[in-house]
Design a protein around this motif. Sequence first.
Motif, PDB file in Angstrom:
ATOM      1  N   ALA A 124       0.828  -1.204   0.000  1.00  0.00           N
ATOM      2  CA  ALA A 124       0.000   0.000   0.000  1.00  0.00           C
ATOM      3  C   ALA A 124       0.862   1.253   0.000  1.00  0.00           C
ATOM      4  O   ALA A 124       0.534   2.246  -0.678  1.00  0.00           O
ATOM      5  CB  ALA A 124      -0.930  -0.006   1.211  1.00  0.00           C
ATOM      6  N   LYS A 125       1.953   1.235   0.741  1.00  0.00           N
ATOM      7  CA  LYS A 125       2.877   2.380   0.734  1.00  0.00           C
ATOM      8  C   LYS A 125       3.443   2.601  -0.662  1.00  0.00           C
ATOM      9  O   LYS A 125       3.505   3.738  -1.152  1.00  0.00           O
ATOM     10  CB  LYS A 125       4.012   2.138   1.725  1.00  0.00           C
ATOM     11  CG  LYS A 125       3.627   2.261   3.181  1.00  0.00           C
ATOM     12  CD  LYS A 125       4.833   1.999   4.087  1.00  0.00           C
ATOM     13  CE  LYS A 125       4.461   2.144   5.550  1.00  0.00           C
ATOM     14  NZ  LYS A 125       5.612   1.864   6.446  1.00  0.00           N
ATOM     15  N   GLU A 126       3.846   1.529  -1.300  1.00  0.00           N
ATOM     16  CA  GLU A 126       4.425   1.633  -2.646  1.00  0.00           C
ATOM     17  C   GLU A 126       3.406   2.157  -3.648  1.00  0.00           C
ATOM     18  O   GLU A 126       3.759   2.903  -4.571  1.00  0.00           O
ATOM     19  CB  GLU A 126       4.943   0.263  -3.096  1.00  0.00           C
ATOM     20  CG  GLU A 126       6.121  -0.255  -2.277  1.00  0.00           C
ATOM     21  CD  GLU A 126       6.415  -1.719  -2.552  1.00  0.00           C
ATOM     22  OE1 GLU A 126       5.645  -2.341  -3.339  1.00  0.00           O
ATOM     23  OE2 GLU A 126       7.382  -2.255  -1.976  1.00  0.00           O
ATOM     24  N   GLN A 127       2.148   1.787  -3.468  1.00  0.00           N
ATOM     25  CA  GLN A 127       1.095   2.160  -4.413  1.00  0.00           C
ATOM     26  C   GLN A 127       0.412   3.478  -4.052  1.00  0.00           C
ATOM     27  O   GLN A 127      -0.405   3.982  -4.825  1.00  0.00           O
ATOM     28  CB  GLN A 127       0.036   1.060  -4.470  1.00  0.00           C
ATOM     29  CG  GLN A 127       0.557  -0.287  -4.938  1.00  0.00           C
ATOM     30  CD  GLN A 127       1.033  -0.262  -6.385  1.00  0.00           C
ATOM     31  OE1 GLN A 127       0.380   0.314  -7.252  1.00  0.00           O
ATOM     32  NE2 GLN A 127       2.174  -0.874  -6.645  1.00  0.00           N
ATOM     33  N   GLY A 128       0.718   4.020  -2.876  1.00  0.00           N
ATOM     34  CA  GLY A 128       0.060   5.244  -2.443  1.00  0.00           C
ATOM     35  C   GLY A 128      -1.404   5.047  -2.077  1.00  0.00           C
ATOM     36  O   GLY A 128      -2.222   5.955  -2.249  1.00  0.00           O
ATOM     37  N   LEU A 129      -1.725   3.879  -1.546  1.00  0.00           N
ATOM     38  CA  LEU A 129      -3.103   3.532  -1.213  1.00  0.00           C
ATOM     39  C   LEU A 129      -3.340   3.526   0.289  1.00  0.00           C
ATOM     40  O   LEU A 129      -2.415   3.305   1.077  1.00  0.00           O
ATOM     41  CB  LEU A 129      -3.435   2.133  -1.759  1.00  0.00           C
ATOM     42  CG  LEU A 129      -3.351   1.928  -3.263  1.00  0.00           C
ATOM     43  CD1 LEU A 129      -3.355   0.437  -3.588  1.00  0.00           C
ATOM     44  CD2 LEU A 129      -4.514   2.628  -3.965  1.00  0.00           C
TER      45      LEU A 129
END
Length: 422
Positions: A124-129
Amino acid sequence: MPYEEQVKANYEAAKAQYAKHGIDVDQALARLAQVKISMHCWQGDDVRGFLNRGQELTGGISVTGNYPGAARTPDELRADLEKAFSLIPGSHKVNLHAIYADTDEVVEIDRLEPKHFDRWVQWAKEQGLGLDFNPTCFSHEKSKDGLTLSHPDAEIRDFWIKHCQASRRIGAYFGEQLGQTCVTNVWVPDGYKDIPADRLGPRQRLKASLDEVFSEQLNPAHNLDAVESKLFGIGSEAYVVGSHEFYMGYGLQNDKLICLDAGHFHPTEVISNKLSALSLFTSGILLHVSRPMRWDSDHVVILDDELLEIGKELVRGNLLDITHIGLDFFDASINRVAAWVIGTRNTIKALLRAMLEPVEALKQAEITGDYTTRLALTEEFKSYPFGAVWDYYCASQGVPVREEWLTEVKAYERDVLALRGN
């Protein structure tokens, strides 16, 4: 004229038409871009999850269809979610159930910890979610008789209390790690197939269990609690412990978000008409947007009258700031990634349609008794060039315009989903 230029030209022409009624389209799109839809992970694998994967699906939940390509692992599910998000404008959230823990450890659900979801948090951090969460009080040996938090057996109640408590801590961890408040929603399937002798007792037990579940104080910036009602379900046709009246009372008394699921009411009852009333008494609302073709059938969300009315109520009442919008449908008869894209894009479309209405003019006509103008404007705006604004929004967000997204989904099906062999 090149297609991109045509999209832009159509948008400018539409802006001019809306501007005649004082509608700032650029401002509407900026506002729309701030709205996050919580996309439910369970559409991707038919509510199987990864804990107790061989367990029978229970709790009145049924998924029909056998379209190839269902996710079999957390990595496959995340890849499918990424593909869907790449075709949906805006920045959004993923809604997880507890059974979607990604861990190599054998762990019972009442002992789940944040560490069992670290791979989801990193992704989620990597995807900005952002991430939302739900305890999973179904498809388990200790829920096979249809009772969990209201069970007459104190040991079984305690098991589910611990599971829900663990789920809240996981939700708070999500919020802290991602900087986006996690909504942790409690729904339990408790009820009876036939007429009970005692309706009060189970509700007393459920209330006491919930009091224990919510006894630990968590930072509301990290986690918000929600409670969700239901009218009836498969196996609980006669009586559901957690009725709308029960949870509305509990939520208001204990300052919890009240979840309104589009399929959890009488077949002709809609949730759009409940939003304004509920907003007067609660600090927040959670929506589970679905399409109850035959009551709680959880069909893929389409741009139907009720979805448009939900959008109107949220916009006209300025309720977007206190409303958390999530999706809840599962269809295994069509491409699962396409189902996500269709449902999520339609939900965003409904909000945009509402933002492009002459709301103040409609309200002014109504308050002065000019119902002719109210009806005339409402009807005329149905044919205003909303589609041109939507096309431009998609293009500006870097996602496919109109049905172009289907080409990408078909390619993904050919190159990825078809190779899974399920």
